[in-house]
Design a protein around this motif. Sequence first.
Motif, PDB file in Angstrom:
ATOM      1  N   TYR A 103       0.850  -1.179   0.000  1.00  0.00           N
ATOM      2  CA  TYR A 103       0.000   0.000   0.000  1.00  0.00           C
ATOM      3  C   TYR A 103       0.891   1.235   0.000  1.00  0.00           C
ATOM      4  O   TYR A 103       2.043   1.179   0.407  1.00  0.00           O
ATOM      5  CB  TYR A 103      -0.870   0.056   1.260  1.00  0.00           C
ATOM      6  N   GLN A 104       0.314   2.355  -0.450  1.00  0.00           N
ATOM      7  CA  GLN A 104       1.025   3.619  -0.323  1.00  0.00           C
ATOM      8  C   GLN A 104       0.150   4.602   0.423  1.00  0.00           C
ATOM      9  O   GLN A 104      -1.068   4.629   0.226  1.00  0.00           O
ATOM     10  CB  GLN A 104       1.374   4.190  -1.692  1.00  0.00           C
ATOM     11  N   CYS A 105       0.797   5.385   1.274  1.00  0.00           N
ATOM     12  CA  CYS A 105       0.057   6.376   2.053  1.00  0.00           C
ATOM     13  C   CYS A 105       0.061   7.695   1.296  1.00  0.00           C
ATOM     14  O   CYS A 105       1.116   8.170   0.889  1.00  0.00           O
ATOM     15  CB  CYS A 105       0.717   6.564   3.416  1.00  0.00           C
ATOM     16  N   CYS A 108       1.752  10.645   4.152  1.00  0.00           N
ATOM     17  CA  CYS A 108       3.188  10.822   4.401  1.00  0.00           C
ATOM     18  C   CYS A 108       4.027  10.234   3.270  1.00  0.00           C
ATOM     19  O   CYS A 108       5.250  10.403   3.269  1.00  0.00           O
ATOM     20  CB  CYS A 108       3.577  10.200   5.742  1.00  0.00           C
ATOM     21  N   ASN A 111       5.500   3.631   1.914  1.00  0.00           N
ATOM     22  CA  ASN A 111       4.926   2.391   1.410  1.00  0.00           C
ATOM     23  C   ASN A 111       4.932   1.387   2.549  1.00  0.00           C
ATOM     24  O   ASN A 111       5.854   1.370   3.359  1.00  0.00           O
ATOM     25  CB  ASN A 111       5.784   1.817   0.279  1.00  0.00           C
ATOM     26  N   SER A 123      -5.656   2.254   7.827  1.00  0.00           N
ATOM     27  CA  SER A 123      -4.937   3.512   7.945  1.00  0.00           C
ATOM     28  C   SER A 123      -3.440   3.262   7.847  1.00  0.00           C
ATOM     29  O   SER A 123      -2.978   2.138   7.956  1.00  0.00           O
ATOM     30  CB  SER A 123      -5.276   4.180   9.280  1.00  0.00           C
ATOM     31  N   CYS A 124      -2.702   4.354   7.650  1.00  0.00           N
ATOM     32  CA  CYS A 124      -1.248   4.260   7.520  1.00  0.00           C
ATOM     33  C   CYS A 124      -0.643   3.902   8.885  1.00  0.00           C
ATOM     34  O   CYS A 124      -0.935   4.560   9.880  1.00  0.00           O
ATOM     35  CB  CYS A 124      -0.698   5.593   7.039  1.00  0.00           C
ATOM     36  N   CYS A 127       1.710   7.330   9.875  1.00  0.00           N
ATOM     37  CA  CYS A 127       1.143   8.632  10.239  1.00  0.00           C
ATOM     38  C   CYS A 127      -0.323   8.549  10.626  1.00  0.00           C
ATOM     39  O   CYS A 127      -0.892   9.521  11.117  1.00  0.00           O
ATOM     40  CB  CYS A 127       1.330   9.637   9.107  1.00  0.00           C
ATOM     41  N   THR A 129      -3.061   8.378   8.791  1.00  0.00           N
ATOM     42  CA  THR A 129      -4.116   8.851   7.896  1.00  0.00           C
ATOM     43  C   THR A 129      -4.844   7.660   7.275  1.00  0.00           C
ATOM     44  O   THR A 129      -4.292   6.574   7.158  1.00  0.00           O
ATOM     45  CB  THR A 129      -3.560   9.760   6.772  1.00  0.00           C
ATOM     46  N   ARG A 130      -6.107   7.893   6.896  1.00  0.00           N
ATOM     47  CA  ARG A 130      -6.883   6.807   6.297  1.00  0.00           C
ATOM     48  C   ARG A 130      -6.819   6.851   4.782  1.00  0.00           C
ATOM     49  O   ARG A 130      -7.446   6.044   4.105  1.00  0.00           O
ATOM     50  CB  ARG A 130      -8.334   6.881   6.773  1.00  0.00           C
ATOM     51  N   GLN A 131      -6.059   7.834   4.233  1.00  0.00           N
ATOM     52  CA  GLN A 131      -5.977   7.937   2.774  1.00  0.00           C
ATOM     53  C   GLN A 131      -4.853   7.060   2.259  1.00  0.00           C
ATOM     54  O   GLN A 131      -3.698   7.489   2.152  1.00  0.00           O
ATOM     55  CB  GLN A 131      -5.731   9.387   2.364  1.00  0.00           C
ATOM     56  N   ILE A 132      -5.181   5.818   1.955  1.00  0.00           N
ATOM     57  CA  ILE A 132      -4.154   4.910   1.469  1.00  0.00           C
ATOM     58  C   ILE A 132      -4.632   4.250   0.191  1.00  0.00           C
ATOM     59  O   ILE A 132      -5.827   4.090  -0.027  1.00  0.00           O
ATOM     60  CB  ILE A 132      -3.817   3.827   2.525  1.00  0.00           C
TER      61      ILE A 132
END
Lengths: 192, 105
Positions: A103-105, A108, A111, A123-124, A127, A129-132
């Motif tokens: 996955y990539q975040c 931040c 990977n 989530s990452c 950091c 965040t849930r944007q992955i």
Amino acid sequence: MPRVKTLRKVLNPPLIKGFKPYGPESGNLNQEPVNLLFEEYEALRLSDYDMLNHHQASVMMGVSRPTFTRIYASALQKIARAFVEGKQIAIEGGKVYFDSDWYQCAGCGCNFNNPEREKVIESCPLCGTRQIISHDFPDETNEENAKHWEYVCVCPQCGFEQEHQLGIPCNHQVCPKCTHKMKRKGTPGCKI
Amino acid sequence: MKIAIASNGNTLESCIDSTFARCNFFVVYDPETRAMEFIPNPNKDLEEGAGSASVKLLESRSVQKIVASEFGMKIKPLLDSLKIQMIVVKGSKKTMKEIMVMLNH
Ligand SMILES: [Zn+2]
Ligand SMILES: [Zn+2]
């Protein structure tokens, strides 16, 4: 020419190291275990637990269909022998590699992989965040590519495309037309 | 939950090392207790097998995630089989302090 050894892909190692027989006679029997290889375990799991057909299962393991059928037949023979002769089963060895998804975040930029397939990544781990986004091959990614990614899964074999479902890694999708494993459109290894 | 970070030094201002297996120090950090430990990497000068020796060291410390800027290709199947998560932070000059703050999210 020496034969090239191909590695078989096993998604996760088995939870246990093997089985022991029980019952009054079990102590008197030959203690030498039957060795079930990781790829034989995986063939059985894909075919009779995940209920894939042999073609789909061979794609998942990265082997040809005849090879898959041979590995599967060997798994059944070994298990039958252990049952009938009252032997232990040791699950170990084989020409395999364990494979996890990457996955990539978007927060931040790191990977990361998911070593526990049963758990969904939300989530990452760095950091939070849930944007992955999920993808393969972190080593070959460059900034340029990352910016042009579309949220589309594509079949590297026949070009079939479908909308990416958030939270499901592209390579968990099997092409409905030719049953090849899907990839995220625009990633390395995907020529379309 | 213990997390190891491959560091090039033993202070909070040290940066993430350029390699995992041959980094100078491993920082083992627990975001829940905020406990941290700097472990000098005994494998950094090994000609061969530095990767698997480093993995064994961290496994013995019950580490479940590793932050590094790069992992060797042979390391991935090993870490996958141990269910240790890899977090790759590429080309970054982040300090241990900055990474720990991120891990506290
Ligand atoms: Zn992140
Ligand atoms: Zn297809």
